[in-house]
Scaffold this motif. Structure first.
Motif, PDB file in Angstrom:
ATOM      1  N   ALA A  36      49.298  47.705  37.001  1.00  0.00           N
ATOM      2  CA  ALA A  36      49.003  48.333  35.704  1.00  0.00           C
ATOM      3  C   ALA A  36      48.790  49.835  35.854  1.00  0.00           C
ATOM      4  O   ALA A  36      48.166  50.289  36.810  1.00  0.00           O
ATOM      5  CB  ALA A  36      47.754  47.699  35.108  1.00  0.00           C
ATOM      6  N   MET A  49      40.613  46.281  31.624  1.00  0.00           N
ATOM      7  CA  MET A  49      39.279  46.222  32.243  1.00  0.00           C
ATOM      8  C   MET A  49      38.241  46.018  31.149  1.00  0.00           C
ATOM      9  O   MET A  49      38.027  46.889  30.308  1.00  0.00           O
ATOM     10  CB  MET A  49      39.029  47.504  33.047  1.00  0.00           C
ATOM     11  N   SER A  55      46.693  37.236  42.081  1.00  0.00           N
ATOM     12  CA  SER A  55      46.373  36.324  40.966  1.00  0.00           C
ATOM     13  C   SER A  55      47.406  36.448  39.845  1.00  0.00           C
ATOM     14  O   SER A  55      47.736  35.458  39.207  1.00  0.00           O
ATOM     15  CB  SER A  55      44.934  36.510  40.474  1.00  0.00           C
ATOM     16  N   SER A 104      44.654  33.927  34.185  1.00  0.00           N
ATOM     17  CA  SER A 104      44.371  35.262  34.736  1.00  0.00           C
ATOM     18  C   SER A 104      45.000  36.257  33.766  1.00  0.00           C
ATOM     19  O   SER A 104      46.220  36.204  33.531  1.00  0.00           O
ATOM     20  CB  SER A 104      44.997  35.382  36.129  1.00  0.00           C
ATOM     21  N   GLY A 105      44.187  37.136  33.203  1.00  0.00           N
ATOM     22  CA  GLY A 105      44.661  38.052  32.162  1.00  0.00           C
ATOM     23  C   GLY A 105      45.921  38.802  32.563  1.00  0.00           C
ATOM     24  O   GLY A 105      46.948  38.766  31.868  1.00  0.00           O
ATOM     25  N   SER A 106      45.866  39.454  33.724  1.00  0.00           N
ATOM     26  CA  SER A 106      46.983  40.322  34.126  1.00  0.00           C
ATOM     27  C   SER A 106      48.276  39.534  34.376  1.00  0.00           C
ATOM     28  O   SER A 106      49.357  40.115  34.397  1.00  0.00           O
ATOM     29  CB  SER A 106      46.604  41.121  35.371  1.00  0.00           C
ATOM     30  N   ARG A 124      51.502  39.726  32.041  1.00  0.00           N
ATOM     31  CA  ARG A 124      52.461  40.833  32.091  1.00  0.00           C
ATOM     32  C   ARG A 124      53.583  40.563  33.089  1.00  0.00           C
ATOM     33  O   ARG A 124      54.570  41.295  33.126  1.00  0.00           O
ATOM     34  CB  ARG A 124      51.732  42.143  32.434  1.00  0.00           C
ATOM     35  N   SER A 160      37.720  40.920  40.557  1.00  0.00           N
ATOM     36  CA  SER A 160      38.066  41.587  39.297  1.00  0.00           C
ATOM     37  C   SER A 160      37.406  40.862  38.118  1.00  0.00           C
ATOM     38  O   SER A 160      37.035  41.490  37.136  1.00  0.00           O
ATOM     39  CB  SER A 160      39.578  41.737  39.117  1.00  0.00           C
ATOM     40  N   MET A 166      38.962  54.014  34.933  1.00  0.00           N
ATOM     41  CA  MET A 166      38.523  52.661  35.302  1.00  0.00           C
ATOM     42  C   MET A 166      37.521  52.709  36.460  1.00  0.00           C
ATOM     43  O   MET A 166      36.490  52.035  36.416  1.00  0.00           O
ATOM     44  CB  MET A 166      39.703  51.766  35.675  1.00  0.00           C
ATOM     45  N   ASP A 223      44.126  49.645  41.775  1.00  0.00           N
ATOM     46  CA  ASP A 223      43.529  48.491  41.102  1.00  0.00           C
ATOM     47  C   ASP A 223      42.076  48.315  41.550  1.00  0.00           C
ATOM     48  O   ASP A 223      41.509  49.224  42.117  1.00  0.00           O
ATOM     49  CB  ASP A 223      44.342  47.235  41.438  1.00  0.00           C
ATOM     50  N   ALA A 224      41.523  47.140  41.339  1.00  0.00           N
ATOM     51  CA  ALA A 224      40.165  46.871  41.805  1.00  0.00           C
ATOM     52  C   ALA A 224      40.235  46.617  43.309  1.00  0.00           C
ATOM     53  O   ALA A 224      40.110  45.491  43.783  1.00  0.00           O
ATOM     54  CB  ALA A 224      39.590  45.668  41.068  1.00  0.00           C
TER      55      ALA A 224
END
Ligand code: PMV
Length: 318
Positions: free
Chosen positions: A14, A19, A109, A146-148, A151, A191, A241, A282-283
């Motif tokens: 991303a 977040m 993930s 998993s949200g991401s 995409r 995350s 972030m 990222d995280a």
């Protein structure tokens, strides 16, 4: 030999970061996100039917690393939720594996949940003689695991905004992601935990507005092919972030000491040569550098010349 289904899905990185999420479950993002899909970093999932009366089980695909216990459980729990939702009663053996090394420090993930959703629905639709759901629908189902991961169903760019998911128009050339791997160890703060903890930051109040503004500017930069502008937006978003992490109660951070050296290198490059990559983190501690495919070797040579240490690099095209 029991019936088998096998599908794979790519990871994504991303630039406008997801977040922060709503309290109600289902991974409802508090802000829109924009990513580039990483076609070379993939997870493959294989499903096969087990004899009646068995329990669902997970195994690594041959040659793949085993998952940690919590990750295995999260994967199986999500799969069982999908089965329940679709009234599937058979038991399955799930096998999965990544084609990128587990010590690459790359989050898996997104690709894992996208691959699991795709494989599960391919199997369910065949078992129930139903057509396979659209990519948009599958993406929104995958999002709840998993949200991401939602995409990962679209490329080369993907925007996720609430219940909407789409490929934005882009005039940019094909980009490659050069991942500068600085530390591949397990994260102290996952995350999922970060999504909750950032809400304690005093900076969280303006987070949605800032990301919406950056999203609009990124979409214009993509549409007009303005690489430098996208690099500026991505750099600002990276700090946004990570500033949320650094100002949470209690604060936490992902950077390794070398992370800052790589960021300084990127800043200097743009300043001195008016040329450089899009950077994002990222995280985790590793820096992703996105560069037009034809400039990759030049960037790698500059890194080698300027960094005082020798990191590992992994690269993927969009
Ligand atoms: O999908 P999750 O819950 O692992 O969250 C991903 C969060 C970030 O990777 C930090 C940002 C993003 O948009 O991918």
């Amino acid at each position: 030999m029991s019936k088998q289904w096998k599908e794979s899905a790519p990871s994504n990185i991303a630039l406008i970061k997801y977040m922060g999420k709503g309290e109600g479950g289902g991974n409802v993002a508090t802000n829109p996100s924009l990513s580039m899909t990483l076609a070379n970093f993939r997870t493959t999932v294989e499903l096969s039917l087990l004899p009646e009366g068995s329990d669902d089980a997970w195994d690594p695909l041959p040659g793949s690393a085993p998952l940690r216990r919590e990750s295995t459980q999260r994967f199986l729990d999500f799969f069982q939720r999908l089965k329940k939702q679709e009234s599937i009663h058979q038991a399955f053996l799930l096998r999965s594996g990544n084609n990128f090394p587990s010590d690459a420090g790359l989050a898996s993930s997104a690709s894992s949940f996208a691959a699991l959703t795709k494989t599960a629905y391919t199997a369910f639709s065949e078992l129930q003689s139903k057509p396979l759901a659209s990519a948009e629908k599958l993406a929104m189902i995958s999002r709840t695991g998993s949200g991401s991961s939602c995409r990962s169903f679209f490329s080369p760019w993907c925007v996720w905004e609430g219940e909407k998911i789409f490929v934005p128009p882009s005039k940019l050339p094909e980009l490659e992601d050069v991942v500068v791997v600085l530390d591949a160890g397990f994260k102290k703060v996952s995350s999922s935990q970060a999504h909750t903890r950032v809400k304690s930051s005093p900076l969280f109040a303006g987070r949605t507005d800032r990301s919406v503004q950056r999203m609009q500017e990124s979409l214009s930069a993509l549409a007009s092919g303005d690489f430098k502008r996208l690099a500026e937006i991505s750099y600002a978003e990276l700090w946004d972030m990570h500033s949320l992490f650094h100002t949470s109660t209690p604060p936490f951070f992902y950077f390794a000491p070398e992370t800052l050296s790589v960021l300084r290198f990127v800043e200097d490059l743009w300043e001195k040569e008016n040329w450089g990559p899009i950077s994002t983190i990222d995280a985790g501690p590793n820096v992703h550098l996105l560069i037009p495919a034809g400039d990759k070797e030049k960037l790698l040579a500059k890194l080698q010349e300027n960094l005082k240490f020798t990191p590992k690099y992994f690269t993927s095209r969009a």
